[in-house]
Enzyme design. Structure first.
Site, PDB file in Angstrom:
ATOM      1  N   ASP A 279       0.887  -1.169   0.000  1.00  0.00           N
ATOM      2  CA  ASP A 279       0.000   0.000   0.000  1.00  0.00           C
ATOM      3  C   ASP A 279       0.923   1.216   0.000  1.00  0.00           C
ATOM      4  O   ASP A 279       1.470   1.582   1.036  1.00  0.00           O
ATOM      5  CB  ASP A 279      -0.874  -0.029   1.259  1.00  0.00           C
ATOM      6  CG  ASP A 279      -1.839   1.146   1.298  1.00  0.00           C
ATOM      7  OD1 ASP A 279      -2.157   1.709   0.235  1.00  0.00           O
ATOM      8  OD2 ASP A 279      -2.265   1.514   2.416  1.00  0.00           O
TER       9      ASP A 279
ATOM     10  N   GLU B 117      -1.132  -1.284  -4.790  1.00  0.00           N
ATOM     11  CA  GLU B 117      -2.372  -0.525  -4.967  1.00  0.00           C
ATOM     12  C   GLU B 117      -2.181   0.543  -6.031  1.00  0.00           C
ATOM     13  O   GLU B 117      -1.203   1.294  -6.017  1.00  0.00           O
ATOM     14  CB  GLU B 117      -2.814   0.126  -3.653  1.00  0.00           C
ATOM     15  CG  GLU B 117      -4.192   0.763  -3.807  1.00  0.00           C
ATOM     16  CD  GLU B 117      -4.771   1.259  -2.501  1.00  0.00           C
ATOM     17  OE1 GLU B 117      -4.895   0.462  -1.559  1.00  0.00           O
ATOM     18  OE2 GLU B 117      -5.099   2.458  -2.430  1.00  0.00           O
TER      19      GLU B 117
ATOM     20  N   ASP C  37      -2.822   0.887   7.058  1.00  0.00           N
ATOM     21  CA  ASP C  37      -1.918   0.630   5.938  1.00  0.00           C
ATOM     22  C   ASP C  37      -1.412  -0.813   5.950  1.00  0.00           C
ATOM     23  O   ASP C  37      -1.177  -1.413   4.912  1.00  0.00           O
ATOM     24  CB  ASP C  37      -0.729   1.592   5.981  1.00  0.00           C
ATOM     25  CG  ASP C  37      -1.187   3.012   6.244  1.00  0.00           C
ATOM     26  OD1 ASP C  37      -1.297   3.764   5.278  1.00  0.00           O
ATOM     27  OD2 ASP C  37      -1.473   3.346   7.413  1.00  0.00           O
TER      28      ASP C  37
END
EC number: 3.1.21.10
Lengths: 175, 175
Positions: free
Chosen positions: A11, A72, A145
């Site tokens: 992420d 991501e 996260d």
């Protein structure tokens, strides 16, 4: 099914970058290996922050030897300067993978949510609950996260599993 | 004046990335050392393109040993996907500088135009004509990315020169 496939979920971010490592097991089983968050100082020079992020992700890759990165996909929403910083970070993260010949797959937040909960609009609470259950964790991963990085890993294991199934179906080698 | 200062000017991009090296001379003199454009294939995977860009800029840094990088600051205008790709490239370019301890200075296009022509809205033709004259080139640099990279180098030499002057003025060491 690609049992044994080792996936690093990322992420991306400069202030906080979530990192996870998971192994695909039999069927839909996913085994958690590691999870963490890399932080770089908000007040530091951008070059220094990118250097620290690069060193951290390279250390993780050295230690865990992932075969695939699930990253991501970022969008140009929210604070413009934050998005640009994150985009610079994505460049550094992708470079680390490219330098080792590791494939990178990108997923949008809604693709990850849909894969993990069946609902592309699931909220953070639902996502965290599902990730905790899927991975058989004794407590919910924190911060967000870290949970997101694990969700990316799970998403890729399941998508890779489906892709493998479809490929074998097409080539008539499915047992 | 920082005579002898070696500056690498970079106009970032994945499809075309302009690179230049200039040396600051006496007064406002700037000596061209090298200029070129790195291209990466539009159809290739993003990871591959970032890897190629990283290798090219590292080769240039090995060969020319710049002390400072002057990089164009990018904005979220135009095609969103192009901007994101360029932003990923900027991350890779800044990382290369950070890994060598090279300082990075960022300039907006209008700062560069103002430094080189005195007009923050100068067009490409004016910019190219001024750069050709300032650097004493026998012909105009091509393509535009190469000229832009040279302009960034000139901009930094002149700004650094002014910064040095102001610093010495403040510390009363100006001869």
């Amino acid at each position: 099914m690609p049992a044994g496939l080792r996936v690093m979920g990322i992420d991306p971010g400069l202030t906080r970058c979530g990192l996870s490592v998971v192994d695909a097991g039999q069927g839909r089983q996913v085994i958690p290996v590691a999870v963490g968050v890399v932080r770089t100082p908000v007040g530091a020079a951008l070059t220094q922050r990118l250097l620290e992020l690069s060193q951290a992700v390279n250390d993780w890759m050295d230690e865990y030897q992932p075969e695939v990165v699930a990253l991501e996909r970022i969008f140009e929403r929210g604070n413009v300067s934050t998005v640009m910083h994150t985009a610079h970070g994505v460049g550094v993260l992708m470079l680390a993978a490219a330098q080792r010949g590791i494939e990178v797959h990108m997923y949008t937040p809604s693709e990850v949510k849909k894969a993990v909960t069946g609902n592309g609009r699931a909220d953070k609470k639902q996502m965290t609950a599902m990730i905790t259950r899927i991975l058989g964790l004794s407590e919910a991963p924190k911060p967000a996260d870290a949970a997101d990085a694990l969700a990316l890993g799970v998403c890729h294991c399941w998508r890779a599993s489906t892709l493998g199934y479809e490929q074998r179906l097409r080539s008539n080698t499915l047992k």
